[in-house]
Structures are given as structure tokens and as C-alpha cells.
Scaffold this motif. Sequence first.
Motif, PDB file in Angstrom:
ATOM      1  N   LYS A  86      53.779 -10.069 -26.156  1.00 18.57           N
ATOM      2  CA  LYS A  86      54.593  -8.863 -26.342  1.00 18.57           C
ATOM      3  C   LYS A  86      55.756  -8.822 -25.353  1.00 18.57           C
ATOM      4  CE  LYS A  86      54.276  -3.806 -26.334  1.00 18.57           C
ATOM      5  NZ  LYS A  86      53.385  -2.623 -26.149  1.00 18.57           N
ATOM      6  N   ARG A  87      55.491  -9.232 -24.114  1.00 19.10           N
ATOM      7  CA  ARG A  87      56.510  -9.142 -23.060  1.00 19.10           C
ATOM      8  C   ARG A  87      57.280 -10.446 -22.869  1.00 19.10           C
ATOM      9  NH1 ARG A  87      52.603  -6.049 -18.620  1.00 19.10           N
ATOM     10  NH2 ARG A  87      52.138  -4.241 -19.948  1.00 19.10           N
ATOM     11  N   LYS A  88      56.937 -11.447 -23.693  1.00 23.01           N
ATOM     12  CA  LYS A  88      57.620 -12.745 -23.653  1.00 23.01           C
ATOM     13  C   LYS A  88      57.541 -13.404 -22.271  1.00 23.01           C
ATOM     14  CE  LYS A  88      60.816 -11.972 -27.484  1.00 23.01           C
ATOM     15  NZ  LYS A  88      60.086 -10.820 -28.035  1.00 23.01           N
ATOM     16  N   TYR A  89      56.338 -13.379 -21.709  1.00 28.50           N
ATOM     17  CA  TYR A  89      56.124 -14.082 -20.448  1.00 28.50           C
ATOM     18  C   TYR A  89      56.214 -15.586 -20.691  1.00 28.50           C
ATOM     19  CZ  TYR A  89      54.579  -9.761 -18.147  1.00 28.50           C
ATOM     20  OH  TYR A  89      54.526  -8.507 -17.601  1.00 28.50           O
ATOM     21  N   PRO A  90      56.508 -16.375 -19.665  1.00 26.73           N
ATOM     22  CA  PRO A  90      56.795 -17.808 -19.874  1.00 26.73           C
ATOM     23  C   PRO A  90      55.555 -18.641 -20.199  1.00 26.73           C
ATOM     24  CG  PRO A  90      56.796 -17.276 -17.543  1.00 26.73           C
ATOM     25  CD  PRO A  90      56.682 -15.968 -18.265  1.00 26.73           C
ATOM     26  N   LYS A  91      55.814 -19.823 -20.723  1.00 28.97           N
ATOM     27  CA  LYS A  91      54.769 -20.823 -20.902  1.00 28.97           C
ATOM     28  C   LYS A  91      55.331 -22.167 -20.462  1.00 28.97           C
ATOM     29  CE  LYS A  91      55.831 -21.728 -25.791  1.00 28.97           C
ATOM     30  NZ  LYS A  91      55.257 -21.836 -27.155  1.00 28.97           N
ATOM     31  N   ASN A  92      54.473 -23.039 -20.007  1.00 31.27           N
ATOM     32  CA  ASN A  92      54.891 -24.359 -19.546  1.00 31.27           C
ATOM     33  C   ASN A  92      54.700 -25.388 -20.645  1.00 31.27           C
ATOM     34  OD1 ASN A  92      55.412 -23.330 -16.937  1.00 31.27           O
ATOM     35  ND2 ASN A  92      53.234 -23.504 -16.409  1.00 31.27           N
TER      36      ASN A  92
END
Length: 424
Positions: free
Chosen positions: A193-199
Motif C-alpha cells: 500500500k505504501r510502496k515500500y522498497p524491495k531488493n
Amino acid sequence: MALLLFAVFLLLLVLGVPIAFTLGISAFVYILFSDLPLMVIPQKMYAGLDVFVLLSIPGFILAGNLMNASGITDRIIRFCNALLGHVRGGLGLANVGASMLFGGISGTAIADTASIGSVMIPAMKKEGYDTAFSCAVTASSSTIGPVIPPSLPMIIAATLTGLSVGKLFVAGMLPGIVLGLGFMVVTYLLSVKRKYPKNSRMPMGQIAKSFFQAFWAIMMTLVILFGIIGGVFTPTEASIVAVIYAMAVGLFVYGELRIRAIPKIMLESAKTTAALMVLVGFANLFAWIMTVEELPRLIADTLLDLTDNKFILLLLINLLLLFVGAFMETIAALLILFPVLLGVAVQVGVDPVQFGVVMVFNLVIGLTTPPVGVCLFVASSIGQISLEKIAQAGLPFLLVSLIVLLLVTYIPAFSLWLPGLFYD
């Protein structure tokens, strides 16, 4: 006289006096004004400490500190991040996963928050996660530690009532795992929902390497758990095995534990143990005074007068424990209330092992609820953010905890199925 006892207790609690001294001073004032001999104080304190299984507590505390000094926390975090980092919000998921694994070493929520949080909260902030969310994930997931074995509150609960430590350990496994998975679901949904990052996804070779680096930590939990379940050693013996295992891994496998650091680790472990044992001693004195005043019988009769319906009674007990857990330290509340409420629960047909899990689960929720949520304070100091913001960010995780609590409370098989497989 009972009114005097609780008046002093509540006054000291409001003034912020540590809970151990709050219990001790209020009991001392009661004894002074009731003309009881002061010799009662050391007698009852010693009686509370003179329990063989309590010897396991310093062992598990020392083992956890030794593993911490060996770099085990970093290895667990790296493994969880390698496994989950490519998913949206992967660092948050790794935070929860690391708490599940670390909880199987430390057995305490505060150690989890401090150890995992000191690494993960700054890392999550650096990656772009909201500070309140980072702290809330850390504090909430740390409550898995006292549920998944080895659990110090479970040891205390067993000590008070003669229940099997092994059964309580096993009974907490499934609820602890489900709680961790529930936290992961919330973390993932909020991250999307908050578009937190991913590696980027790590190659299998790197994932395998990180697993083998964390292997010895995972094995420690399995050695302790299955050693107790299989009757190879008692919980007290298991704690000594854990110390030897942790020292061997730290010195000879990871090579990060230095012999010159061991005396300092032992001293810190002794301080933690001493503080805990003072709490146990004073709480036993306080509980004895309650028994003299027939307060346990009064509480039991009051609850049973309200209803003899098992489901409603369990709901009332849950509400009481959630309230108490918000204001009182977990082990102190266990020492005072568990024997009383267990008797009430057994009278309406609740299995003692199931109720032990219900009791511990209720009280550890209080570690993340104001005004005395210790894990919130630790996370707040690490993240440099207000307690109120963390508590607000933690509401979705609190909802998950309450749902799992209801499952433990109203579905006996949820906590009793695994003990049934190993012990029946």
C-alpha cells in the motif's frame, strides 16, 4: 488491610517505582501494620526462589547473551533478508522472520527488541521505511519470543503450578508461528500500500550460504526443544547444554566470541538474573499476602458468580489480563494472577496447558501497549520517535495479536494438538 496493600501498590505504580520494589514496599508496609514478624519477608521470598526449574533462567539468559556476542543476530538477519528481501517490504518481513528465529534463542521480548531493533530499525529507515512503522514492526514481532520456546514466562508459569515445562513449550509453538505469519501478512500488505522498497532477488548460492551461516542458531533451538520433549534432559539441564553449545559455536564455529569477553557477558547475565529473581521473590511475598487476605478466593468467587459459562468467563479473563498487562510487567502479573485464574479456568473445564498459553499470550501483548509497554520504550529509544506514534503504527499488529489470542482461547486444539502428538 487489603485496601492498604493495594493503595500503596497503586501509588508506587503511578509514581513510576520499578515493579519489583513496588511489590516489595507495599508488602513491607502491609506487614508493618498487620503486626506480622518481619522474618516473614525473607522466608516467603526464599520460598518463591527455592524451585529447581528456576535454575534454568540464568542458563538461558547467559546462552542468549553468548549467542548475541557471537554475531548470531547479524547472521539471522542476513539469512532472513536473503530469503525475503526481494519481496515488497522485504526488510520488514526479514525483521519479523529474524524475531521468530531469535525468539527461539533468547526467550524474552525485550532482548529481541534491543538486539534485532538496533540493526533493523536504522536499516529500514535508511531504505525508506517510515520510522514509526519500522519501530512498530520490531516491537510487535518481539512478542513472538516469549511464546516460541524456550520462553522464560512459560518457565515461570510451569514453576508456579507444577505444569510440564516441555508441554507448555510445545503448546506455544503453533500459536507463535501463526502470530509471526500474521505479522508478515500485515507487513506485506502495508508495504504494498505504501510502496515500500524491495531488493533484487539473491542467487540461490547466496541464500544457501546465509542459511548455513545461521544454521547453528536454528539448531540451538531444536536441540533445546527436542532434548526436553524427548526426555534427554530437564529444562534446567537444557539451559546448561545451551550455554555450552553457545560458547562452542561462538568460539570455534563463528570465531567472533573472545574468551576475554566472557566474564563481562557472565556479569551482565548475572545482573539480569538478579533483577528477575528479586522480582520473583517479592512477587511471591505479595502473592502470599493476597492468600492470607483470601483475595484469590474472592476473585475466583466473583468471576464464577458473574457467569459459569466457559466462553464468557474466558472472555472476562482475557479482558482482565489485557488490562493488567498494559500496566504491569509480564512475570510479576504471572506470579500474582496465574495460580488464581488457573483454578477458575480449570473449574469450567479449560485445560491447564491451554490456559498457560492463554495467560502468557495475554500478558506479552501488554509489552506493546501503553502506558507500560516496555518493548515500545526500547524501540522508541532506538528509532528516536515518540511512543504515541509507534503505538498508533502498531495497531494493525495489535489486531493480529488479538485474533491469534482468540484462536488460542476458544480452539483448544490450536495449542494442545502438538503436545498431544509428543506427550500422549
